[in-house]
Scaffold this motif. Structure first.
Motif, mmCIF file in Angstrom:
data_model
loop_
_atom_site.group_PDB
_atom_site.id
_atom_site.type_symbol
_atom_site.label_atom_id
_atom_site.label_comp_id
_atom_site.label_asym_id
_atom_site.label_seq_id
_atom_site.Cartn_x
_atom_site.Cartn_y
_atom_site.Cartn_z
ATOM 1 N N VAL A 140 0.868 -1.169 0.000
ATOM 2 C CA VAL A 140 0.000 0.000 0.000
ATOM 3 C C VAL A 140 0.906 1.221 0.000
ATOM 4 C CG1 VAL A 140 -1.620 1.322 1.417
ATOM 5 C CG2 VAL A 140 -1.909 -1.149 1.191
ATOM 6 N N ALA A 141 0.551 2.240 -0.784
ATOM 7 C CA ALA A 141 1.368 3.455 -0.827
ATOM 8 C C ALA A 141 0.665 4.581 -0.088
ATOM 9 C CB ALA A 141 1.629 3.866 -2.268
ATOM 10 N N ILE A 142 1.426 5.417 0.596
ATOM 11 C CA ILE A 142 0.870 6.633 1.172
ATOM 12 C C ILE A 142 1.524 7.800 0.450
ATOM 13 C CG2 ILE A 142 0.669 8.059 3.256
ATOM 14 C CD1 ILE A 142 0.412 5.578 4.906
ATOM 15 N N ASP A 143 0.695 8.652 -0.181
ATOM 16 C CA ASP A 143 1.202 9.846 -0.872
ATOM 17 C C ASP A 143 2.238 9.538 -1.941
ATOM 18 O OD1 ASP A 143 -0.195 12.018 -0.072
ATOM 19 O OD2 ASP A 143 1.121 12.563 1.572
ATOM 20 N N ARG A 144 2.121 8.409 -2.575
ATOM 21 C CA ARG A 144 3.091 8.090 -3.626
ATOM 22 C C ARG A 144 2.421 7.287 -4.730
ATOM 23 N NH1 ARG A 144 8.934 5.021 -3.143
ATOM 24 N NH2 ARG A 144 9.074 4.464 -5.318
ATOM 25 N N ASP A 291 -6.293 8.991 10.528
ATOM 26 C CA ASP A 291 -7.193 8.356 9.555
ATOM 27 C C ASP A 291 -6.422 7.747 8.391
ATOM 28 O OD1 ASP A 291 -9.244 9.220 11.104
ATOM 29 O OD2 ASP A 291 -9.877 10.849 9.773
ATOM 30 N N MET A 292 -5.331 8.417 7.998
ATOM 31 C CA MET A 292 -4.516 7.875 6.910
ATOM 32 C C MET A 292 -3.908 6.540 7.327
ATOM 33 S SD MET A 292 -2.747 11.447 5.622
ATOM 34 C CE MET A 292 -1.864 10.912 4.140
ATOM 35 N N ALA A 293 -3.461 6.472 8.578
ATOM 36 C CA ALA A 293 -2.880 5.221 9.081
ATOM 37 C C ALA A 293 -3.954 4.135 9.151
ATOM 38 C CB ALA A 293 -2.250 5.451 10.456
ATOM 39 N N THR A 294 -5.132 4.488 9.668
ATOM 40 C CA THR A 294 -6.226 3.505 9.774
ATOM 41 C C THR A 294 -6.603 2.978 8.395
ATOM 42 O OG1 THR A 294 -7.078 4.695 11.691
ATOM 43 C CG2 THR A 294 -8.586 3.151 10.625
ATOM 44 N N THR A 295 -6.719 3.884 7.435
ATOM 45 C CA THR A 295 -7.107 3.484 6.084
ATOM 46 C C THR A 295 -6.022 2.617 5.449
ATOM 47 O OG1 THR A 295 -8.312 5.565 5.901
ATOM 48 C CG2 THR A 295 -7.940 4.341 3.865
ATOM 49 N N ALA A 296 -4.771 3.026 5.604
ATOM 50 C CA ALA A 296 -3.663 2.244 5.026
ATOM 51 C C ALA A 296 -3.696 0.815 5.558
ATOM 52 C CB ALA A 296 -2.319 2.895 5.367
ATOM 53 N N LEU A 297 -3.961 0.704 6.852
ATOM 54 C CA LEU A 297 -3.971 -0.626 7.464
ATOM 55 C C LEU A 297 -5.155 -1.451 6.969
ATOM 56 C CD1 LEU A 297 -2.498 -2.408 9.294
ATOM 57 C CD2 LEU A 297 -3.644 -1.363 11.238
ATOM 58 N N SER A 298 -6.313 -0.792 6.820
ATOM 59 C CA SER A 298 -7.479 -1.569 6.391
ATOM 60 C C SER A 298 -7.323 -2.005 4.935
ATOM 61 C CB SER A 298 -8.779 -0.792 6.664
ATOM 62 O OG SER A 298 -9.291 -0.253 5.485
ATOM 63 N N VAL A 299 -6.699 -1.159 4.114
ATOM 64 C CA VAL A 299 -6.464 -1.538 2.714
ATOM 65 C C VAL A 299 -5.411 -2.648 2.641
ATOM 66 C CG1 VAL A 299 -5.697 -0.717 0.443
ATOM 67 C CG2 VAL A 299 -7.155 0.738 1.865
ATOM 68 N N LEU A 300 -4.376 -2.535 3.461
ATOM 69 C CA LEU A 300 -3.351 -3.586 3.483
ATOM 70 C C LEU A 300 -3.959 -4.920 3.912
ATOM 71 C CD1 LEU A 300 -0.221 -4.072 3.143
ATOM 72 C CD2 LEU A 300 -0.098 -3.937 5.626
ATOM 73 N N THR A 301 -4.841 -4.870 4.895
ATOM 74 C CA THR A 301 -5.498 -6.095 5.372
ATOM 75 C C THR A 301 -6.293 -6.739 4.235
ATOM 76 O OG1 THR A 301 -5.659 -5.105 7.548
ATOM 77 C CG2 THR A 301 -7.008 -7.050 7.163
ATOM 78 N N LYS A 302 -7.007 -5.901 3.460
ATOM 79 C CA LYS A 302 -7.738 -6.430 2.292
ATOM 80 C C LYS A 302 -6.775 -7.099 1.324
ATOM 81 C CE LYS A 302 -11.735 -3.377 2.302
ATOM 82 N NZ LYS A 302 -12.042 -1.972 2.084
ATOM 83 N N ARG A 303 -5.652 -6.459 1.075
ATOM 84 C CA ARG A 303 -4.658 -7.023 0.156
ATOM 85 C C ARG A 303 -4.122 -8.358 0.679
ATOM 86 N NH1 ARG A 303 -2.703 -4.417 -4.917
ATOM 87 N NH2 ARG A 303 -4.775 -3.596 -5.280
ATOM 88 N N LEU A 304 -3.894 -8.410 1.982
ATOM 89 C CA LEU A 304 -3.371 -9.646 2.589
ATOM 90 C C LEU A 304 -4.373 -10.786 2.447
ATOM 91 C CD1 LEU A 304 -1.825 -8.094 5.835
ATOM 92 C CD2 LEU A 304 -0.533 -9.399 4.162
ATOM 93 N N ASP A 307 -8.662 -9.606 -0.914
ATOM 94 C CA ASP A 307 -9.943 -8.932 -1.174
ATOM 95 C C ASP A 307 -9.702 -7.744 -2.104
ATOM 96 O OD1 ASP A 307 -11.278 -10.669 0.427
ATOM 97 O OD2 ASP A 307 -11.356 -9.347 2.173
ATOM 98 N N PRO A 308 -10.703 -7.361 -2.890
ATOM 99 C CA PRO A 308 -10.516 -6.225 -3.797
ATOM 100 C C PRO A 308 -10.384 -4.902 -3.038
ATOM 101 C CG PRO A 308 -12.800 -6.983 -3.832
ATOM 102 C CD PRO A 308 -12.040 -7.953 -2.995
ATOM 103 N N THR A 309 -9.609 -3.999 -3.633
ATOM 104 C CA THR A 309 -9.475 -2.658 -3.061
ATOM 105 C C THR A 309 -9.684 -1.630 -4.161
ATOM 106 O OG1 THR A 309 -7.107 -2.536 -3.550
ATOM 107 C CG2 THR A 309 -7.726 -3.428 -1.396
ATOM 108 N N LYS A 310 -9.950 -0.383 -3.756
ATOM 109 C CA LYS A 310 -9.965 0.710 -4.724
ATOM 110 C C LYS A 310 -8.517 1.084 -5.061
ATOM 111 C CE LYS A 310 -12.523 3.642 -2.297
ATOM 112 N NZ LYS A 310 -13.194 4.924 -2.024
ATOM 113 N N ASN A 311 -8.336 1.878 -6.117
ATOM 114 C CA ASN A 311 -6.984 2.322 -6.466
ATOM 115 C C ASN A 311 -6.526 3.491 -5.616
ATOM 116 O OD1 ASN A 311 -6.679 0.473 -8.492
ATOM 117 N ND2 ASN A 311 -7.535 1.829 -10.063
ATOM 118 N N GLU A 312 -7.494 4.264 -5.124
ATOM 119 C CA GLU A 312 -7.137 5.525 -4.487
ATOM 120 C C GLU A 312 -8.118 5.822 -3.352
ATOM 121 O OE1 GLU A 312 -6.971 8.666 -7.373
ATOM 122 O OE2 GLU A 312 -5.724 9.943 -6.103
ATOM 123 N N TYR A 313 -7.603 6.264 -2.231
ATOM 124 C CA TYR A 313 -8.432 6.625 -1.076
ATOM 125 C C TYR A 313 -8.048 8.050 -0.684
ATOM 126 C CZ TYR A 313 -9.315 1.603 -0.717
ATOM 127 O OH TYR A 313 -9.678 0.314 -0.970
#
Lengths: 325, 325
Positions: A140-144, A291-304, A307-313
């Motif tokens: 998962v990327a943050i700001d990149r 919130d950025m940390a919470t979202t990053a973690l929830s998206v990473l969990t989906k990836r692990l 599960d599908p994720t969006k491209n951008e949050y």
């Protein structure tokens, strides 16, 4: 044809299981065997596929956090929030500081991506790191902006840039300078600059941008800011892309006879808890770090979990109404 | 009698090699076997010894860095310096933020000390963590007194406290308050307070100390500082044990009609690069963060090689002559 696990085993004169063990660093292996297998993989330019890796795959419960520097409070608070949330989900974290050090980033990735970690959260600034392209690991990327397979978590940089610029214009300023980081970096943070330019144009004002090199040390940075204050005599205010630089300019402004906010205004960016505590006067745009940390973690969990994720949050920003601008 | 590896193997009905594999997390193991061995170890209260661990011991090239919080710039700059220096010696780092969370620290240690890392650099504040007592791993402490087996790296806290207090006295102040962290923590940083008390006494002035609770959130901390400024109306200056708190008090002082430095003086502590950049007015004591990291690493390297080390390494501090005190 792409080399297979069998080809490596054959060339190294070992079993497929042994190659898999080397790939996954599991089981007892002599250094001679490891060297033989690694050499065969190199000769064949063999890239391990997921199956080979998962033959002995076991979870490490370690997540890598790669950021430019924890010495900057934005990344310090972000890494801290990520580490605490990851701990609560049973993960430990490996960190790396990669400010202007693409070689280090590549070297870490070569090691980490093999099998030392379960996933990666990346917010580094280095470009053209080929290792991310075919990574078999949840990232998962943050700001990149990395590639279309890797989801991005970001705050609403465009709106943040617009809010800052509009606030200065509403206060009657017409000559506003914008200081930003290198625009050749593929980061959504560049949208702060786009928003500044668009907003200035919409008000029929001339945009003035100045790019600050990330690799400047503190002394050279201060000198750069002094030069800016000296040369841009006509400007009435600055919108700066981060709070540390904004606070440095605030300090230097007095040297050049500028009184903030009477005849000179400054707005920063990031709005960390620390800056709001020690420099609450600084007007800034607050990024929602937690919130950025919470979202990053929830998206990473989906990836692990595959599960599908969006491209951008994109998460909303807020204005911190200080007195400097 | 102390239980042995054999006893665990017998109770779990597995071979000694299997117990060793579980201890060292090596080789293929079913979850049932792992559970059986762990349960037998628990029943017997078995503590693995070095030999058992080294039977399958392999270097991980990972060092654990345990600090209260990377969101504080002192620890952020220290962790960054350590990470960069460790990388240059071929190590990766696992970090943990342990502010007021002894359970987390214990939990991490249980895992890390088994076999996930080669060594540990610790600067946490939690007390009575029994795991450190018989740790089979090279450990170095920064600013924390653990036990006589673990070397401490620190800056010269006593001299720093003395320099700050003497500077305020030399400027004619007689009513000086000292704000410090919890004194029940076993950290050399307590010597800043001792130096303050000794220096005040040597000048026949009355020491006034106030303990600030680490677990306060930012809002409560600000309220505490307001109360202090309200209640201690007679004080002419404060020596604060860290720069963040000092900068917060500097901000609040104006609310109470105090003009810094005219009728109120403030001296902080730590002197991070960041604070000197954004708040160069703040007089403070500079801890040699980079030297502390270099020394910690060189002592850890000695420990890793089983070379002798001193118990304590004290590095010199410097005064940053700002304008606030």
């Amino acid at each position: 044809m792409k080399p297979k696990l069998e080809d490596v085993a054959k060339l190294a004169n070992v079993s497929k299981t042994t190659v898999s063990r080397v790939l996954n660093n599991r089981g007892y292996l002599s250094q001679a065997t490891i060297d033989k297998v690694n050499s065969a993989m190199k000769t064949l330019n063999y890239k391990p596929n997921t199956v080979a890796r998962q033959l002995y795959k076991k979870q490490t419960h370690i997540i890598g956090l790669l950021f430019p520097t924890v010495a900057n409070p934005f990344f310090g608070e972000l890494v801290e929030a990520l580490e605490i949330k990851l701990y609560n989900q049973g993960y430990k974290v490996i960190i790396g500081n990669y400010m202007n050090d693409p070689e280090k980033e590549m070297h870490y990735l070569d090691q980490l991506l093999s099998n030392q970690i379960d996933g990666l959260i990346v917010g580094t600034h280095n470009q053209n790191i080929k290792q991310y392209e075919n990574a078999q690991l949840p990232i998962v990327a943050i700001d990149r902006i990395m590639n279309e397979d890797i989801p991005i978590i970001e705050s609403d940089n465009y709106n943040g840039g617009k809010m800052a610029t509009e606030r200065l214009i509403q206060q009657g300023l017409t000559k506003i300078l914008h200081l930003h980081g290198p625009t050749d970096l593929e980061t959504p943070a560049n949208r702060r600059k786009s928003a500044y330019v668009d907003t200035m144009n919409a008000h029929h004002l001339e945009p003035m941008c100045y790019e600050v090199d990330f690799s400047l040390n503190d002394i050279n940075k201060k000198e750069t800011f002094r030069q800016i204050l000296k040369e841009y005599t006509e400007i009435e205010g600055i919108f700066v892309s981060n709070d540390i630089d904004a606070a440095m300019i605030l300090q230097l402004a007095y040297e050049f006879g500028k009184k903030v906010p009477d005849n000179f205004k400054i707005i920063g960016y990031d709005g960390t808890q620390m800056m709001r505590n020690i420099q609450p006067d600084l007007t800034t745009i607050i990024q929602p770090i937690d919130d950025m940390a919470t979202t990053a973690l929830s998206v990473l969990t989906k990836r692990l979990m595959n599960d599908p994720t969006k491209n951008e949050y994109v998460l909303p920003v807020k204005l911190w109404e200080g007195t400097t601008g």
